[in-house]
Design a protein around this motif. Structure first.
Motif, PDB file in Angstrom:
ATOM      1  N   ALA A 328      34.040  37.263  48.121  1.00 14.70           N
ATOM      2  CA  ALA A 328      33.990  37.085  46.669  1.00 14.70           C
ATOM      3  C   ALA A 328      33.822  38.467  46.036  1.00 14.70           C
ATOM      4  O   ALA A 328      32.797  39.121  46.235  1.00 14.70           O
ATOM      5  CB  ALA A 328      32.837  36.169  46.290  1.00 14.70           C
ATOM      6  N   GLU A 329      34.831  38.919  45.296  1.00 18.36           N
ATOM      7  CA  GLU A 329      34.837  40.275  44.751  1.00 18.36           C
ATOM      8  C   GLU A 329      35.105  40.263  43.253  1.00 18.36           C
ATOM      9  O   GLU A 329      35.512  39.233  42.683  1.00 18.36           O
ATOM     10  CB  GLU A 329      35.903  41.130  45.458  1.00 18.36           C
ATOM     11  CG  GLU A 329      35.792  41.164  46.975  1.00 18.36           C
ATOM     12  CD  GLU A 329      34.557  41.900  47.472  1.00 18.36           C
ATOM     13  OE1 GLU A 329      33.927  42.607  46.657  1.00 18.36           O
ATOM     14  OE2 GLU A 329      34.222  41.768  48.661  1.00 18.36           O
ATOM     15  N   THR A 330      34.865  41.415  42.628  1.00 15.49           N
ATOM     16  CA  THR A 330      35.179  41.583  41.204  1.00 15.49           C
ATOM     17  C   THR A 330      36.165  42.724  40.979  1.00 15.49           C
ATOM     18  O   THR A 330      36.580  42.968  39.848  1.00 15.49           O
ATOM     19  CB  THR A 330      33.897  41.853  40.392  1.00 15.49           C
ATOM     20  OG1 THR A 330      33.257  43.025  40.913  1.00 15.49           O
ATOM     21  CG2 THR A 330      32.941  40.662  40.466  1.00 15.49           C
ATOM     22  N   GLU A 331      36.531  43.425  42.058  1.00 16.03           N
ATOM     23  CA  GLU A 331      37.508  44.509  41.978  1.00 16.03           C
ATOM     24  C   GLU A 331      38.055  44.770  43.378  1.00 16.03           C
ATOM     25  O   GLU A 331      37.449  44.399  44.380  1.00 16.03           O
ATOM     26  CB  GLU A 331      36.868  45.789  41.418  1.00 16.03           C
ATOM     27  CG  GLU A 331      35.709  46.299  42.267  1.00 16.03           C
ATOM     28  CD  GLU A 331      35.083  47.567  41.728  1.00 16.03           C
ATOM     29  OE1 GLU A 331      35.698  48.177  40.840  1.00 16.03           O
ATOM     30  OE2 GLU A 331      34.006  47.948  42.201  1.00 16.03           O
ATOM     31  N   ASN A 332      39.226  45.407  43.441  1.00 16.53           N
ATOM     32  CA  ASN A 332      39.840  45.785  44.716  1.00 16.53           C
ATOM     33  C   ASN A 332      39.797  44.645  45.725  1.00 16.53           C
ATOM     34  O   ASN A 332      39.413  44.828  46.893  1.00 16.53           O
ATOM     35  CB  ASN A 332      39.144  47.023  45.313  1.00 16.53           C
ATOM     36  CG  ASN A 332      39.185  48.221  44.376  1.00 16.53           C
ATOM     37  OD1 ASN A 332      40.185  48.440  43.680  1.00 16.53           O
ATOM     38  ND2 ASN A 332      38.107  48.976  44.346  1.00 16.53           N
ATOM     39  N   LEU A 333      40.175  43.462  45.285  1.00 13.65           N
ATOM     40  CA  LEU A 333      40.008  42.254  46.091  1.00 13.65           C
ATOM     41  C   LEU A 333      40.652  42.374  47.466  1.00 13.65           C
ATOM     42  O   LEU A 333      40.002  42.150  48.488  1.00 13.65           O
ATOM     43  CB  LEU A 333      40.589  41.042  45.350  1.00 13.65           C
ATOM     44  CG  LEU A 333      40.612  39.721  46.137  1.00 13.65           C
ATOM     45  CD1 LEU A 333      39.211  39.296  46.515  1.00 13.65           C
ATOM     46  CD2 LEU A 333      41.308  38.628  45.324  1.00 13.65           C
ATOM     47  N   GLU A 334      41.911  42.736  47.508  1.00 13.88           N
ATOM     48  CA  GLU A 334      42.634  42.713  48.779  1.00 13.88           C
ATOM     49  C   GLU A 334      42.091  43.746  49.770  1.00 13.88           C
ATOM     50  O   GLU A 334      41.921  43.457  50.954  1.00 13.88           O
ATOM     51  CB  GLU A 334      44.127  42.942  48.542  1.00 13.88           C
ATOM     52  CG  GLU A 334      44.958  42.700  49.781  1.00 13.88           C
ATOM     53  CD  GLU A 334      46.451  42.672  49.491  1.00 13.88           C
ATOM     54  OE1 GLU A 334      47.229  43.094  50.369  1.00 13.88           O
ATOM     55  OE2 GLU A 334      46.837  42.231  48.382  1.00 13.88           O
ATOM     56  N   SER A 335      41.795  44.939  49.281  1.00 17.74           N
ATOM     57  CA  SER A 335      41.317  45.985  50.196  1.00 17.74           C
ATOM     58  C   SER A 335      39.919  45.661  50.724  1.00 17.74           C
ATOM     59  O   SER A 335      39.623  45.855  51.911  1.00 17.74           O
ATOM     60  CB  SER A 335      41.315  47.355  49.500  1.00 17.74           C
ATOM     61  OG  SER A 335      40.421  47.367  48.397  1.00 17.74           O
ATOM     62  N   VAL A 354      35.954  36.631  41.608  1.00 19.37           N
ATOM     63  CA  VAL A 354      35.066  35.742  40.853  1.00 19.37           C
ATOM     64  C   VAL A 354      34.920  36.155  39.393  1.00 19.37           C
ATOM     65  O   VAL A 354      34.285  35.438  38.608  1.00 19.37           O
ATOM     66  CB  VAL A 354      33.673  35.654  41.523  1.00 19.37           C
ATOM     67  CG1 VAL A 354      33.771  34.980  42.884  1.00 19.37           C
ATOM     68  CG2 VAL A 354      33.029  37.024  41.643  1.00 19.37           C
ATOM     69  N   SER A 355      35.505  37.292  39.038  1.00 20.79           N
ATOM     70  CA  SER A 355      35.452  37.706  37.633  1.00 20.79           C
ATOM     71  C   SER A 355      36.585  37.087  36.820  1.00 20.79           C
ATOM     72  O   SER A 355      36.573  37.131  35.591  1.00 20.79           O
ATOM     73  CB  SER A 355      35.518  39.236  37.529  1.00 20.79           C
ATOM     74  OG  SER A 355      36.785  39.714  37.952  1.00 20.79           O
ATOM     75  N   LYS A 356      37.563  36.500  37.506  1.00 21.11           N
ATOM     76  CA  LYS A 356      38.715  35.913  36.809  1.00 21.11           C
ATOM     77  C   LYS A 356      38.400  34.500  36.350  1.00 21.11           C
ATOM     78  O   LYS A 356      37.737  33.733  37.050  1.00 21.11           O
ATOM     79  CB  LYS A 356      39.938  35.895  37.732  1.00 21.11           C
ATOM     80  CG  LYS A 356      40.469  37.270  38.093  1.00 21.11           C
ATOM     81  CD  LYS A 356      41.688  37.190  38.986  1.00 21.11           C
ATOM     82  CE  LYS A 356      42.873  36.611  38.236  1.00 21.11           C
ATOM     83  NZ  LYS A 356      44.117  36.690  39.047  1.00 21.11           N
TER      84      LYS A 356
END
Length: 402
Positions: A328-335, A354-356
């Motif tokens: 669960a990320e808020t930036e650079n999801l794929e990396s 999770v920020s979307k």
């Protein structure tokens, strides 16, 4: 076809006479039936009755070993395809819920891996007593299933809920169970054990405060429900949520990250698939106050320490299990998701931002990317969490074929 094996466990209530009809009808219907009678049950009906009706020895004493080559209560526990407790008294429900194994019935039930159906029968006030309610809830969390008692005039003279379900109803439950079991043999996850974690954890600071996160548990519960539907034997390790667990699965409720770590590790070796969906705390307070911490200064500095990394530990101990994690990320999801896949020795990682909108904690939808260890990727649009769960399991099936 091989006969289905039903173990009928009879405890001490006046409704024990109905169990004789159940045993007889099951035997006549082509089932292999064995019976356990508690000491109290024998006050109402004799072992000879059931022996005559089933053409089998009747079990009454843990220490009576009819066959010296086996241990009776283990042998019969392993023999059963299904256990039916009818009638189930408040006493026997309480014993099983609290791990008391002091007679043939309870020692056998503690040892069996078969599914267990419980048909309560007792006075209406006993049935509604908070202790009985709690014990039934505990057994339900173990995976036991209940056959609701009927309402009417009870043997004690009261009118209300507490009459044992009629023999025809009990027999129909057995028929339906085996019909469902036969269908499950063709389901994609039939015969597989799957563990999924869900929800948040809570890290206690003092008696009134704790650290947690916004996870609702909806994604993990959706995966558990889908896996059960697809035929898996599901264990759900859940942090604190307001969700109702799917029926027919084993639920392990935990609070802290440490509790979740211990519970997951205790089940890990027996699982075929583990999907780590819970949002576990990365840090926990170094010191926990015994009493409520009172306001003193304008600021309060709290020292935290890392919690044990459940997913990393699972990756290190992985043998033949398929291991899936969430990122669960808020930036650079794929990396970040790719990094987690590699560092923790996963077979697949599910990334979600999770920020979307529509993909965050507590929502009924999710937008995910699935990355496998072979480098393949699959990005999904916003879907209901139920549909996303099925898509995840489709990829798990693909991993099983490799």
């Amino acid at each position: 076809m091989e006969k289905k094996k039903v173990l009928l466990a009879v405890s001490g209530g006046i409704a024990a006479y109905k169990a004789a009809t159940v045993a007889s009808r099951l035997y006549q219907g082509g089932y292999d039936v064995k019976v356990i009678l508690t000491e109290s049950a024998q006050k109402f009906i004799t072992p000879l009755t059931f022996q005559t009706l089933t053409r089998q020895d009747v079990y009454t004493d843990t220490f009576e070993e009819k066959n010296p080559s086996v241990v009776s209560h283990i042998d019969i526990a392993d023999w059963a395809d299904l256990v039916l407790i009818a009638p189930a008294t408040a006493n026997i429900i309480g014993k099983l819920a609290n791990g008391i194994a002091d007679d043939m019935l309870t020692t056998t039930l503690m040892a069996t891996k078969a599914d267990v159906f419980v048909a309560p029968a007792m006075n209406v006030n006993m049935f509604n007593h908070p202790a009985v309610t709690k014990n039934m809830e505990t057994l339900a969390s173990f995976g036991y299933r209940f056959i609701e008692p009927n309402e009417g005039l009870l043997a004690c003279g009261w009118v209300g809920k507490g009459r044992l379900a009629e023999p025809e109803e009990l027999i129909e439950v057995v028929h339906a169970y085996f019909a469902e079991t036969d269908k499950k043999q063709d389901l994609p996850l039939a015969g597989k054990k799957l563990l999924v974690t869900a929800g948040p954890t809570r890290e206690e600071l003092d008696p009134v405060r704790y650290f947690t996160n916004h996870s609702s548990g909806k994604m993990g519960y959706a995966i558990a429900a889908a896996a059960k539907k697809w035929g898996a034997e599901v264990t759900l390790v859940s942090g604190p949520t307001s969700l109702q667990p799917p029926s027919g699965i084993k639920v392990e409720n935990v609070i802290s990250a440490r509790e979740m770590y211990d519970k997951v590790l205790s089940h890990y070796n027996s699982q075929d698939i583990v999907i780590k969906c819970a949002a576990v705390a990365d840090y926990t307070p170094v010191s926990v106050f015994e009493n409520k911490f009172k306001k003193k200064n304008d600021t309060w500095t709290i020292e935290l320490k890392k919690t044990d990394d459940i997913l990393k530990t699972l990756g290190e101990k992985k043998e033949n299990q398929i291991l899936v994690g969430f990122a669960a990320e808020t930036e650079n999801l794929e990396s970040y998701a790719q990094d987690k896949l590699e560092r923790k020795n996963l077979d697949m990682v599910i990334g979600n931002d999770v920020s979307k909108e529509g993909s965050g904690f507590g929502s009924d939808t999710n937008e995910i990317i699935m990355i496998k260890k072979d480098g393949s990727k699959r990005t999904l649009p916003i879907l209901s969490k139920e549909k996303a769960a099925e898509e995840i399991l489709e990829q798990v099936l693909d991993l099983m074929k490799r």
